[in-house]
Structure formats: structure tokens, C-alpha cells
Write an enzyme that holds these catalytic residues in place. Structure first.
Site, PDB file in Angstrom:
ATOM      1  N   GLU A 198       0.880  -1.175   0.000  1.00 26.36           N
ATOM      2  CA  GLU A 198       0.000   0.000   0.000  1.00 26.36           C
ATOM      3  C   GLU A 198       0.912   1.217   0.000  1.00 26.36           C
ATOM      4  O   GLU A 198       1.490   1.559   1.030  1.00 26.36           O
ATOM      5  CB  GLU A 198      -0.879   0.024   1.250  1.00 26.36           C
ATOM      6  CG  GLU A 198      -1.817  -1.134   1.386  1.00 26.36           C
ATOM      7  CD  GLU A 198      -2.910  -1.146   0.340  1.00 26.36           C
ATOM      8  OE1 GLU A 198      -3.015  -0.188  -0.456  1.00 26.36           O
ATOM      9  OE2 GLU A 198      -3.648  -2.143   0.303  1.00 26.36           O
TER      10      GLU A 198
ATOM     11  N   CYS B 246      -2.467   8.886   2.943  1.00 28.86           N
ATOM     12  CA  CYS B 246      -2.169   8.517   1.555  1.00 28.86           C
ATOM     13  C   CYS B 246      -3.345   8.809   0.629  1.00 28.86           C
ATOM     14  O   CYS B 246      -3.180   8.912  -0.574  1.00 28.86           O
ATOM     15  CB  CYS B 246      -1.744   7.062   1.466  1.00 28.86           C
ATOM     16  SG  CYS B 246      -2.883   5.959   2.279  1.00 28.86           S
TER      17      CYS B 246
HETATM   18  P1  NAD Z   1      10.190   7.182   4.574  1.00 31.37           P
HETATM   19  O1  NAD Z   1      10.090   6.559   3.239  1.00 31.37           O
HETATM   20  O2  NAD Z   1      11.533   7.532   5.123  1.00 31.37           O
HETATM   21  O3  NAD Z   1       9.506   6.252   5.694  1.00 31.37           O
HETATM   22  C1  NAD Z   1       8.186   5.831   5.583  1.00 31.37           C
HETATM   23  C2  NAD Z   1       7.982   4.580   6.459  1.00 31.37           C
HETATM   24  O4  NAD Z   1       8.679   3.495   5.902  1.00 31.37           O
HETATM   25  C3  NAD Z   1       8.500   4.730   7.893  1.00 31.37           C
HETATM   26  O5  NAD Z   1       7.491   4.274   8.749  1.00 31.37           O
HETATM   27  C4  NAD Z   1       9.719   3.821   7.986  1.00 31.37           C
HETATM   28  O6  NAD Z   1       9.767   3.124   9.225  1.00 31.37           O
HETATM   29  C5  NAD Z   1       9.471   2.828   6.880  1.00 31.37           C
HETATM   30  N1  NAD Z   1      10.722   2.418   6.250  1.00 31.37           N
HETATM   31  C6  NAD Z   1      11.674   3.222   5.726  1.00 31.37           C
HETATM   32  N2  NAD Z   1      12.687   2.474   5.215  1.00 31.37           N
HETATM   33  C7  NAD Z   1      12.358   1.174   5.433  1.00 31.37           C
HETATM   34  C8  NAD Z   1      12.966  -0.074   5.141  1.00 31.37           C
HETATM   35  N3  NAD Z   1      14.143  -0.153   4.478  1.00 31.37           N
HETATM   36  N4  NAD Z   1      12.357  -1.207   5.523  1.00 31.37           N
HETATM   37  C9  NAD Z   1      11.159  -1.173   6.160  1.00 31.37           C
HETATM   38  N5  NAD Z   1      10.511  -0.023   6.459  1.00 31.37           N
HETATM   39  C10 NAD Z   1      11.097   1.133   6.090  1.00 31.37           C
HETATM   40  O7  NAD Z   1       9.293   8.481   4.472  1.00 31.37           O
HETATM   41  P2  NAD Z   1       8.807   9.523   5.541  1.00 31.37           P
HETATM   42  O8  NAD Z   1       9.496  10.826   5.317  1.00 31.37           O
HETATM   43  O9  NAD Z   1       8.783   8.972   6.935  1.00 31.37           O
HETATM   44  O10 NAD Z   1       7.311   9.606   5.047  1.00 31.37           O
HETATM   45  C11 NAD Z   1       6.984  10.355   3.919  1.00 31.37           C
HETATM   46  C12 NAD Z   1       6.511   9.583   2.728  1.00 31.37           C
HETATM   47  O11 NAD Z   1       6.090   8.288   3.085  1.00 31.37           O
HETATM   48  C13 NAD Z   1       5.304  10.286   2.161  1.00 31.37           C
HETATM   49  O12 NAD Z   1       5.695  11.071   1.089  1.00 31.37           O
HETATM   50  C14 NAD Z   1       4.357   9.198   1.777  1.00 31.37           C
HETATM   51  O13 NAD Z   1       4.395   8.969   0.395  1.00 31.37           O
HETATM   52  C15 NAD Z   1       4.867   7.966   2.430  1.00 31.37           C
HETATM   53  N6  NAD Z   1       3.931   7.428   3.398  1.00 31.37           N
HETATM   54  C16 NAD Z   1       2.860   6.776   2.910  1.00 31.37           C
HETATM   55  C17 NAD Z   1       1.945   6.237   3.780  1.00 31.37           C
HETATM   56  C18 NAD Z   1       0.747   5.515   3.265  1.00 31.37           C
HETATM   57  O14 NAD Z   1      -0.199   5.349   4.013  1.00 31.37           O
HETATM   58  N7  NAD Z   1       0.752   5.029   2.044  1.00 31.37           N
HETATM   59  C19 NAD Z   1       2.128   6.372   5.142  1.00 31.37           C
HETATM   60  C20 NAD Z   1       3.267   7.038   5.623  1.00 31.37           C
HETATM   61  C21 NAD Z   1       4.172   7.559   4.723  1.00 31.37           C
END
Ligand code: NAD
Length: 481
Positions: free
Chosen positions: A252, A286
Site C-alpha cells: 500500500e 495517503c
Molecule cells: P520514509 O520513506 O523515510 O519512511 C516511511 C515509512 O517506511 C517509515 O514508517 C519507515 O519506518 C518505513 N521504512 C523506511 N525504510 C524502510 C525499510 N528499508 N524497511 C522497512 N521499512 C522502512 O518516508 P517519511 O518521510 O517517513 O514519510 C513520507 C513519505 O512516506 C510520504 O511522502 C508518503 O508517500 C509515504 N507514506 C505513505 C503512507 C501511506 O499510508 N501510504 C504512510 C506514511 C508515509
């Protein structure tokens, strides 16, 4: 001890039914005021190994537990979470800054996911395929096995709930890694399941450096499904890792939701609704409506009412009852938002409200409205994931649909119209996993939720949601003459 740390739960790993600590910790920060409210234990590799063994044992027990009994335990855990709603909601507001009224709704929504899946898990029917008299063809659905789940920070309770509910209702065990900045919702879920009598090892929680955990868990042959919610960039890298091991994924990912406002609706009414929904959870959703394509005839009135509504909304501490818009989750988000707003203005977009970080303590970004933003600017391609809306005029429904489809994402899309012909065209032409008409609600527990294009793969919710947690086994039984 201050009241924040009294309300916030102690964060521990939950492995094989035991609450365990670690030597290394990361601080957990309240984004409303940057106070430290807790410590996140960073899981060690041997503890991850223990979690895999526990989940394997848990799977043996849980997959052989009658669906009715599984449902009973899930429903009991959900009843306890409803009873503890206020405590859970306060934790969410502390760690995410989410307005407390929204946090309460999130807890209820998380419980609804559990309740729907608990019932649906009893209906994972197979089928009997007609055959010659001496042979029988049976199709059975069986739980897929141990699931490695990764939940995001924007819904600290309902997102882990969705992942845990799907897995447990289907008879799977789970190792969940919640987001490092918002672990409390998962702690409350695990406590409720412990109290409800879930056998040890069926649900395990691990915290720490995300990449260390995913790179350890995904290659393990005991892990039979990877379920992730988060950014497209991370989702893509986890999918690549899983594909090396032929492990299926449920992804997702991000969206960039368009809202097409046709010329046959009440501009003021839709403007108010749009502003409220856009600012929910500080736009960190999202499915957050972000790119508004409004028919040019309605455009001035829509913009006026959107702005008027935004100006009445109170920005403040998540725990205050009268807060409408809280901070963003962490410092990184502020930098991203500022960059997107500056870029939009450089491309010629008009700044109608906000556009900057508040100087007071905490990670607050002013509710921001941009208009007439050219398609080439970054914000028209990248979701801001913050309290920023873009409102552009369009000449026709066709132009609105073309612009709606002009991004690599396709998660939620919205439209407002009373014309059956318009609705038919929208259903046929909008590229999205979820299309909502005359409402800005994108998903409920009984409907399948997920994306197309770069927004991911698979569905959560509805009866489609549980199917990912099962395998199909075809049985050919030669009964003989
Ligand atoms: P990010 O990509 O750094 O992190 C997002 C999430 O992914 C965090 O919870 C982190 O724990 C997890 N994550 C990061 N690297 C990982 C890895 N290698 N393995 C497993 N989990 C990992 O981004 P951010 O700055 O925290 O969030 C911003 C972006 O994330 C937004 O632009 C949005 O697109 C996306 N986001 C989407 C949703 C959703 O519901 N689809 C929710 C939260 C964030």
C-alpha cells in the site's frame, strides 16, 4: 515525571508472548513541542531470530485453531481496545501530534478493521469442482504462514490494526515492525491481544532501524508474505528484495489524490468539505485530497469557501480538545513541504494561504493553499503528505480526468457531480484503486482498498483483503471405482 510520560506507555519488544527490552534505544519525540516522551528499544539480530522462531511456533498453533475461536479472540481484543480508547488516543496524540478528536476516531476505526476481519475470517471458503464420479477436485484456502508487516506512522493504531487483523483473521502469525516514531498504537494492540488470550508467538512486535529489520526478515524462508504501507520508494526496494526470495508482497504505497469538481454542484459546500478533509491529520494521509481540479465556473466560489474554512481551523497541540490541525510528524517533513511550496511559487503558482513553518516550538507547518500551479512544478507530481492543497481551474470533465491521471500514482480519486453520465465517464476513465463520488471518504473495512500504477499492489479490507493472507491448494482425490 511530567504528564506526557505518565500517559505514554513504556515501549518494549513483544516476542513469543514476552515483553523484552534492548540495550540500545532511540528517542521518541512529541512533534507538538519536541519533548522526549519515551524510548524506542532497537531490536538486536538475535532477538529478530527469536521473533522468527516464535512466529513459526505461533503459526503452528494459530493455523490449527478453529476460525470461530480465532474470531472470538480477535473480537475480545477489539472490545478491550474500545474500552481503552481514551488511553490509546492520548498516546497517538502525544507521539504524532494528531488532534485528540481524530485520534479517538482512529482507535474506533482500528477496532472496526478487527471486527470486520474477525467475521470475514470465518468465510474463507474453498470450492468443489464438478468431476467424474471416481475423482474429486477440492480447492481449499489455507493461511499463507508467517507474515512480515511494516506499518507507517500516520495512523499509529489503525494501520497496524489493518495489517494484524488481516493476518490473524486468516490464521497467519505476524512479526510487525511499526514506524519508529509512533510505536504506541501497536503496543496497545499487543496488550489487548495478550489480555484476550492470544497464544504466544502469533503476534510479535519489533522496533528499530527499518532497513536492518526488513533486510533481516524478508530473506528468511519462514516469512511467506511481506505486507508494507509507506512510500513508493521504500515499497519498491522491499518488493525487489522479496522477489529475490519469491516471497509475495502486499504493497500500500503513496498516492496523490485528485478531486474533480464538476459544474453541477454547490461550490461552497464542496469547498468547506474539501478544506476539512484536506487538513485531516495535517494532510498526512495517503488518500488525502490534494490536487483540486475545479470547473472554471465554480472556481472563484470554491476557492473562497476553501480559504474561509482553512482560516477558521485552529492549529495547535494534538492533546487540546479544540485543535483542528496538529503538527507534522517529524522535522524532515517540514523541509520537504517548504521545498515543494517554494518550487510551486517559482513555477508561477499563487500562494493564497500559509506557505511557511511556524516559528513556535514543534513541527508546525501553516495550512497552505496554492492555486493555478503549473503541471511542471514538483508538487503536481509528488504528494506533499502535509497540510498543502493545490486548487487549479479546469474547462471540462475531460481536462479534469486527464490531469487527474497525469501522475504515476493511482490510489484514491474523488469527484463531485450529480450527473449520471459524468459518473459513468469517471468510473471508466479515472486511473485509481478507489474512486469516491460526492464524498471524500476513501475506504471502510468492508471495501477493498489499494492502488494501481506506483501506488502499489494488492488490496486490504473487504473479502479481497484476506485472500492475500491465504494460499490456494487444489486437491485431486482419486477415490477409485
Ligand atoms: P520514509 O520513506 O523515510 O519512511 C516511511 C515509512 O517506511 C517509515 O514508517 C519507515 O519506518 C518505513 N521504512 C523506511 N525504510 C524502510 C525499510 N528499508 N524497511 C522497512 N521499512 C522502512 O518516508 P517519511 O518521510 O517517513 O514519510 C513520507 C513519505 O512516506 C510520504 O511522502 C508518503 O508517500 C509515504 N507514506 C505513505 C503512507 C501511506 O499510508 N501510504 C504512510 C506514511 C508515509
Amino acid at each position: 515525571m511530567n504528564t506526557e510520560t505518565q500517559t505514554y506507555p513504556s515501549i518494549r519488544l513483544f516476542i513469543g508472548g514476552e515483553w523484552v527490552n534492548s540495550k540500545e534505544h532511540l528517542p521518541i519525540i512529541n512533534p507538538s513541542n519536541t519533548n522526549q516522551i519515551g524510548k524506542l528499544p532497537v531490536v538486536r539480530q538475535e532477538q529478530l531470530n527469536n521473533a522468527v522462531s516464535a512466529a513459526e511456533e505461533g503459526f503452528k498453533i494459530w493455523s490449527r485453531t478453529a476460525p470461530l475461536e480465532r474470531s472470538r479472540i480477535i473480537l475480545e481484543a477489539s472490545r478491550l481496545m474500545r474500552q481503552r480508547c481514551e488511553e490509546i488516543a492520548q498516546s497517538i496524540s502525544l507521539e504524532l501530534g494528531k488532534p485528540i478528536r481524530q485520534s479517538r476516531l482512529e482507535v474506533i476505526r482500528g477496532c472496526e478493521f478487527f471486527e470486520w476481519d474477525a467475521a470475514e475470517g470465518q468465510r474463507l471458503y474453498g470450492r468443489v469442482i464438478p468431476s467424474a464420479p471416481h475423482i474429486r477436485y477440492l480447492v481449499v484456502r489455507q493461511p499463507i504462514g508467517c507474515v512480515a508487516s511494516f506499518s507507517p506512522w500516520n495512523f499509529p493504531m489503525s494501520q497496524p490494526a489493518r495489517k494484524i487483523a488481516g493476518a490473524l483473521a486468516s490464521g497467519c502469525s505476524v512479526i510487525l515492525k511499526p514506524a519508529e516514531n509512533t510505536p504506541a498504537g501497536s503496543i496497545h494492540i499487543a496488550r489487548a491481544f495478550e489480555d484476550a488470550g492470544l497464544p504466544p508467538g502469533v503476534l510479535n512486535l519489533v522496533f528499530g532501524q527499518p532497513a536492518d529489520i526488513s533486510e533481516y526478515l524478508i530473506p528468511r524462508e519462514e516469512i511467506r508474505l511481506v505486507a508494507f504501507t509507506g512510500s513508493t520508494a521504500v515499497g519498491r526496494s522491499l518488493t525487489m528484495l522479496a522477489s529475490e526470495h519469491m516471497t509475495p508482497v502486499l504493497m500500500e504505497l503513496g498516492g496523490h489524490a485528485p478531486v474533480i469538481v464538476c459544474d453541477d454542484v454547490d461550490a461552497q459546500e464542496v469547498g468547506v468539505l474539501s478544506a476539512i478533509r484536506k487538513m485531516r491529520n495535517s494532510g498526512q494521509v495517503c488518500t488525502s485530497p490534494t490536487r483540486f481540479f475545479v470547473h472554471e465556473r465554480l472556481y472563484p466560489d470554491f476557492v473562497k469557501s476553501f480559504l474561509r474554512q482553512v482560516r477558521t481551523m485552529k492549529v495547535g497541540d494534538g492533546l487540546s480538545e479544540d485543535t483542528d490541525i496538529g503538527p507534522v510528524a517529524h522535522y524532515r517533513r517540514l523541509e520537504v513541504l517548504q521545498g515543494l511550496v517554494n518550487d510551486a511559487i517559482e513555477w508561477g503558482g499563487k500562494l493564497l494561504a500559509g506557505g511557511y513553518r511556524r516559528i513556535d516550538k514543534g513541527y508546525f507547518f501553516e495550512p497552505t493553499v496554492l492555486s493555478e500551479v503549473p503541471s511542471d512544478s514538483e508538487i503536481m507530481q509528488v504528494e506533499p503528505f502535509g497540510p498543502v492543497a493545490v486548487i487549479n481551474p479546469v474547462r471540462s470533465l475531460e481536462q479534469g480526468i486527464e490531469l487527474a491521471n497525469s501522475v504515476p500514482f493511482g490510489l484514491a480519486a474523488y469527484a463531485f457531480t450529480h450527473s449520471a453520465a459524468n459518473v459513468d465517464q469517471l468510473i471508466n476513465e479515472v486511473e485509481a484503486g478507489n474512486l469516491s463520488i460526492n464524498t471524500l471518504e476513501a475506504s471502510v473495512p468492508e471495501t477493498p482498498f489499494g492502488g494501481v500504477k506506483a501506488s502499489g499492489y494488492g488490496r486490504e479490507g473487504g473479502d479481497e483483503g484476506l485472500l492475500h493472507y491465504t494460499i490456494v491448494k487444489n486437491v485431486m482425490h482419486n477415490i477409485g471405482t
